[in-house]
Enzyme design. Structure first.
Site, PDB file in Angstrom:
ATOM      1  N   THR A  73       0.797  -1.226   0.000  1.00  0.00           N
ATOM      2  CA  THR A  73       0.000   0.000   0.000  1.00  0.00           C
ATOM      3  C   THR A  73       0.834   1.282   0.000  1.00  0.00           C
ATOM      4  O   THR A  73       0.620   2.164  -0.832  1.00  0.00           O
ATOM      5  CB  THR A  73      -0.954  -0.014   1.214  1.00  0.00           C
ATOM      6  OG1 THR A  73      -1.856  -1.105   1.039  1.00  0.00           O
ATOM      7  CG2 THR A  73      -1.737   1.284   1.325  1.00  0.00           C
ATOM      8  N   LYS A 155      -7.206   4.831   5.579  1.00  0.00           N
ATOM      9  CA  LYS A 155      -5.918   4.510   6.219  1.00  0.00           C
ATOM     10  C   LYS A 155      -5.055   5.763   6.393  1.00  0.00           C
ATOM     11  O   LYS A 155      -5.018   6.607   5.492  1.00  0.00           O
ATOM     12  CB  LYS A 155      -5.137   3.525   5.346  1.00  0.00           C
ATOM     13  CG  LYS A 155      -5.784   2.178   5.202  1.00  0.00           C
ATOM     14  CD  LYS A 155      -4.898   1.271   4.347  1.00  0.00           C
ATOM     15  CE  LYS A 155      -5.557  -0.079   4.143  1.00  0.00           C
ATOM     16  NZ  LYS A 155      -4.764  -0.949   3.266  1.00  0.00           N
TER      17      LYS A 155
HETATM   18 ZN    ZN Z   1      -3.250  -1.334  -0.287  1.00  0.00          ZN
END
Ligand code: ZN
Length: 534
Positions: A73, A155
């Site tokens: 990510t 996130k």
């Molecule tokens: Zn990710």
């Protein structure tokens, strides 16, 4: 008659927007859907009716690449808004080991400011300090200081990295609400959004009803130690904020916050362009927890399609001249147990014997060294005496190469000596891909590529049945879509890379980036002899 009026109206609108386009859009909306692989996007594309459908009517590079090898990510987010591969952005993975840290815990998070002590609960100070290069927003602010940069995401990493060095607003989800850590940048609307979210969490949620797109997906697969996946419909008990955060409601909330910030800050209404980065994290949580060939990913994507459509309609109504890019930070591989049922014969879980822990233990035994030999993946422990390090690496490499699930192993010096790859991502060799993920300070002592089809989770657990991170195309290939009002639809079959997004967006707003500063190249979005790239 009605049709004629509509045609006249359309003509008027399009010439008006063409004039605005000459000066470039006033708001860039960069949307990254976590774990939206090209495979899953193409699979569901015929079923989209909302935001994904709208954006699919723009300029579509269905063969987009997160070109590098360590498809995680942080690394993926960094490519999207810096225009650089991880080797240059410095964001090589979600975590890396730094033995120079004075604390006992040597593993640090990609968005952790390690100069600030962690809180007693282990939480860290969220920051973009580890980025070695400017983001698009940083460059916009340097060129036109009045440009605003706003980043929102589920996130923290998906907000902090795209937000760059000095975002005006940067929000992410933490323990049931959106938070930020810059008291100098308050946002009253965020508190309103948080209050609405608290109200939503307090209500229970009935199971979602799968529509026709999800037909045939609603099939339970039993996994030892986990239970079943494939048939969960996101029902939620009242007050369960953790369940809220790992399903479609989270992305809806993220888009609601983005819309509220557009309104509060009047983004896109100034003389100079603003940037809004949106990190939609729920698809990744759903994919890791349930894999992506069950009803869960179908329900998640159908909900997101609808919510994204609502968000774009909100932007339309506000009358802002905006341009959208949508991509993903990496792809994914569905869980091997279901992959095999669906005919992927090479799907398997990583054998525990090929992990850093097992290889390290065997090396320690043979060379009579204390354990652990490796820490946090293949980082040589600082407890290994300097005189024995090359011996350890040599034996570990030999053991790895003898393992049937290992495709390749490279040392740091091998990667350092290999040139950074150029050319189209589909032509890159495995060492090219690993080289694009290599940073001399932050990378592990050994880069290991397992065979195609190997899921990097040896034993499935709750929340972790499927994953990404490999250098194979199912983890590298992502859609790249550009859209603005009256854009001429184009299906582009040539490959593009996510590092190409920044120079392309820069060309749309007339922002110049000195040659050699970034890895990406401008994508020519205009058919015919004219070009947006200069
Ligand atoms: Zn990710």
């Amino acid at each position: 008659m009605k049709r004629a009026i509509a045609a006249l109206l359309a003509l008027g609108l399009s010439s008006c927007s063409a004039a605005a386009q000459a000066k470039g859009p006033k708001l860039i909306v960069a949307i990254t859907v976590d774990q939206l692989s090209a495979e899953i996007f193409n699979q569901y594309r015929p079923h989209f009716t909302g935001g994904f459908r709208r954006l699919s009517g723009g300029i579509v590079f269905s063969d987009g690449y997160q070109a590098h090898g360590t498809t995680e990510t942080c690394a993926g987010y960094a490519t999207v808004l810096t225009g650089n591969h991880p080797a240059r952005s410095g964001i090589i993975a979600n975590n890396w080991v730094d033995f120079s840290l004075e604390r006992e815990e040597k593993t640090m998070n990609c968005v952790e400011d390690a100069s600030v002590a962690r809180a007693p609960d282990g939480s860290y100070t969220v920051s973009s300090v580890n980025l070695r290069v400017p983001t698009l927003g940083d460059r916009m602010k340097a060129a036109t200081p009045a440009s605003r940069v706003v980043a929102v995401a589920g996130k923290d990493r998906a907000a902090a990295i795209p937000g760059g060095r000095s975002p005006d607003q940067r929000w992410w989800w933490s323990n049931g609400r959106f938070v930020q850590n810059n008291a100098a940048h308050p946002a009253p609307v965020a508190e309103q959004v948080n209050a609405a979210i608290a109200g939503a969490i307090a209500r229970e949620r009935a199971p979602l009803v799968p529509g026709p797109a999800c037909e045939g997906k609603d099939r339970a697969v039993s996994l030892a130690g986990v239970g079943t996946v494939g048939a969960f419909r996101f029902q939620r008990r009242t007050g369960d904020s953790a369940a809220f955060a790992r399903g479609p409601e989270m992305d809806a909330a993220t888009l609601a916050l983005a819309a509220a910030l557009v309104q509060q800050l009047q983004l896109g209404r100034g003389e100079v362009p603003d940037l809004l980065s949106i990190g939609l994290s729920a698809t990744d949580y759903v994919g890791h927890r349930y894999g992506n060939q069950g009803v869960e990913t179908c329900l998640q994507l159908m909900s997101l399609d609808s919510d994204l459509g609502g968000f774009l309609t909100f932007l339309d109504r506000s009358g802002i001249d905006y341009a959208v890019v949508l991509t993903a930070d990496h792809g994914v591989l569905d869980l091997p147990e279901r992959q095999r049922q669906l005919g992927r014969a090479n799907a398997a879980r990583l054998d525990k014997g090929a992990t850093a822990e097992a290889i390290g233990a065997e090396v320690a035994r043979r060379l009579a060294l204390p354990e652990p030999v490796f820490q946090g993946d293949f980082y040589l422990s600082d407890k290994v005496p300097a005189a024995r390090r090359s011996e350890v690496l040599q034996l570990a490499t030999q053991l790895l190469r003898a393992h049937p699930q290992v495709e390749g192993v490279w040392t740091k010096s091998e990667l350092a000596a290999h040139p950074l790859p150029a050319g189209r991502a589909e032509t890159w060799s495995l060492i090219d891909r690993q080289r694009a993920s290599f940073d001399p300070q932050r990378s592990p002592d050994l880069a290991v590529a397992y065979k195609e089809g190997v899921t990097l989770i040896s034993e499935p657990g709750e929340g972790a049945v499927a994953t990404h991170g490999s250098p194979w195309d199912y983890d590298r290939k992502v859609p790249i879509l550009f859209w603005w009002k009256d854009v001429l639809h184009q299906e582009r079959s040539e490959s593009a890379m996510t590092v190409d997004i920044v120079p392309t967006l820069a060309s749309l707003i007339g922002l110049s980036i000195p040659a050699g500063e970034i890895d990406g190249r401008c994508l020519d979005l205009q058919p015919g002899p004219t070009t947006n790239c200069n």
